[in-house]
Scaffold this motif. Structure first.
Motif, mmCIF file in Angstrom:
data_model
loop_
_atom_site.group_PDB
_atom_site.id
_atom_site.type_symbol
_atom_site.label_atom_id
_atom_site.label_comp_id
_atom_site.label_asym_id
_atom_site.label_seq_id
_atom_site.Cartn_x
_atom_site.Cartn_y
_atom_site.Cartn_z
ATOM 1 N N UNK A 291 -14.542 23.513 24.253
ATOM 2 C CA UNK A 291 -15.693 22.628 24.337
ATOM 3 C C UNK A 291 -15.908 21.738 23.133
ATOM 4 N N UNK A 292 -14.893 21.599 22.292
ATOM 5 C CA UNK A 292 -15.007 20.725 21.111
ATOM 6 C C UNK A 292 -13.705 19.949 20.945
ATOM 7 N N UNK A 293 -13.794 18.810 20.284
ATOM 8 C CA UNK A 293 -12.622 17.976 20.087
ATOM 9 C C UNK A 293 -11.860 18.347 18.829
ATOM 10 N N UNK A 294 -10.549 18.118 18.885
ATOM 11 C CA UNK A 294 -9.701 18.280 17.707
ATOM 12 C C UNK A 294 -8.820 17.040 17.596
ATOM 13 N N UNK A 295 -9.016 16.288 16.526
ATOM 14 C CA UNK A 295 -8.270 15.045 16.332
ATOM 15 C C UNK A 295 -6.875 15.326 15.791
ATOM 16 N N UNK A 296 -5.901 14.580 16.289
ATOM 17 C CA UNK A 296 -4.518 14.625 15.814
ATOM 18 C C UNK A 296 -3.996 13.193 15.764
ATOM 19 N N UNK A 297 -2.978 12.968 14.981
ATOM 20 C CA UNK A 297 -2.335 11.659 14.941
ATOM 21 C C UNK A 297 -0.875 11.838 15.337
ATOM 22 N N UNK A 298 -0.435 11.046 16.311
ATOM 23 C CA UNK A 298 0.940 11.100 16.799
ATOM 24 C C UNK A 298 1.491 9.685 16.813
ATOM 25 N N UNK A 299 2.581 9.473 16.108
ATOM 26 C CA UNK A 299 3.211 8.149 16.048
ATOM 27 C C UNK A 299 2.204 7.060 15.702
ATOM 28 N N UNK A 300 1.292 7.354 14.784
ATOM 29 C CA UNK A 300 0.295 6.382 14.348
ATOM 30 C C UNK A 300 -0.886 6.217 15.282
ATOM 31 N N UNK A 301 -0.904 6.979 16.365
ATOM 32 C CA UNK A 301 -1.991 6.874 17.351
ATOM 33 C C UNK A 301 -2.969 8.030 17.139
ATOM 34 N N UNK A 302 -4.253 7.698 17.016
ATOM 35 C CA UNK A 302 -5.296 8.698 16.806
ATOM 36 C C UNK A 302 -5.749 9.225 18.167
ATOM 37 N N UNK A 303 -5.562 10.525 18.394
ATOM 38 C CA UNK A 303 -5.813 11.170 19.677
ATOM 39 C C UNK A 303 -6.764 12.334 19.443
ATOM 40 N N UNK A 304 -7.595 12.632 20.430
ATOM 41 C CA UNK A 304 -8.450 13.816 20.338
ATOM 42 C C UNK A 304 -8.158 14.727 21.525
ATOM 43 N N UNK A 305 -7.963 16.009 21.218
ATOM 44 C CA UNK A 305 -7.698 17.028 22.227
ATOM 45 C C UNK A 305 -8.997 17.750 22.559
ATOM 46 N N UNK A 306 -9.174 18.076 23.830
ATOM 47 C CA UNK A 306 -10.319 18.860 24.269
ATOM 48 C C UNK A 306 -9.826 20.030 25.112
ATOM 49 N N UNK A 307 -10.164 21.241 24.697
ATOM 50 C CA UNK A 307 -9.914 22.427 25.521
ATOM 51 C C UNK A 307 -11.202 22.651 26.302
ATOM 52 N N UNK A 308 -11.132 22.355 27.602
ATOM 53 C CA UNK A 308 -12.348 22.448 28.396
ATOM 54 C C UNK A 308 -12.528 23.865 28.925
ATOM 55 N N UNK A 309 -13.695 24.128 29.471
ATOM 56 C CA UNK A 309 -14.106 25.490 29.797
ATOM 57 C C UNK A 309 -13.250 26.172 30.854
ATOM 58 N N UNK A 310 -12.532 25.416 31.673
ATOM 59 C CA UNK A 310 -11.670 26.034 32.682
ATOM 60 C C UNK A 310 -10.281 26.358 32.127
ATOM 61 N N UNK A 311 -10.063 26.098 30.819
ATOM 62 C CA UNK A 311 -8.793 26.429 30.183
ATOM 63 C C UNK A 311 -7.828 25.262 30.082
ATOM 64 N N UNK A 312 -8.126 24.153 30.731
ATOM 65 C CA UNK A 312 -7.247 22.988 30.642
ATOM 66 C C UNK A 312 -7.402 22.310 29.285
ATOM 67 N N UNK A 313 -6.354 21.610 28.876
ATOM 68 C CA UNK A 313 -6.409 20.792 27.663
ATOM 69 C C UNK A 313 -6.240 19.343 28.085
ATOM 70 N N UNK A 314 -7.134 18.498 27.622
ATOM 71 C CA UNK A 314 -7.101 17.063 27.928
ATOM 72 C C UNK A 314 -6.989 16.300 26.617
#
Length: 108
Positions: free
Chosen positions: A21-44
């Motif tokens: 339920x919280x975001x985690x920012x990562x950078x991949x190939x210069x692109x700023x992305x945020x990951x979310x692990x949602x309550x059903x277990x999926x990662x978006x």
């Protein structure tokens, strides 16, 4: 002759290290992305940029089901397709994520 598309997986983090339920920012190939692990277990994953014309990031967005709410402008954004929900407009880029044996990968 059709060219076969090659998929590349980039390891981002361990699934267990992602907070639910919280975001985690990562950078991949210069692109700023945020990951979310949602309550059903999926990662978006979506780009870590508010679609609002004044900008901002989405890493601190509130998660509700498969939607996030921009922490500054309160835009409701789908984690499925990146579209801002009516009556607002806009869109963020989404990324394909895969979880394999407790490891989270970005597919490019």
């Amino acid at each position: 002759m059709m060219m076969k598309e090659t998929m590349v997986r980039i390891k981002l983090t361990d699934f267990d290290s992602l907070p639910v339920g919280a975001g985690q920012a990562v950078t991949v190939n210069g692109e700023n992305i945020v990951l979310f692990r949602i309550y059903n277990g999926e990662v978006k994953a979506v780009e870590n940029r508010s679609p609002h014309r004044k900008g901002g990031t989405l890493a601190d967005a509130l998660v509700s089901g498969k939607f996030i709410y921009c922490p500054v402008y309160d835009l409701k954004i789908s984690l499925e397709d990146g579209k801002v929900q009516a009556p607002d407009t806009g869109e963020v880029k989404t990324f394909k994520v895969e979880v394999i044996e407790n490891e989270v990968y970005l597919q490019i």
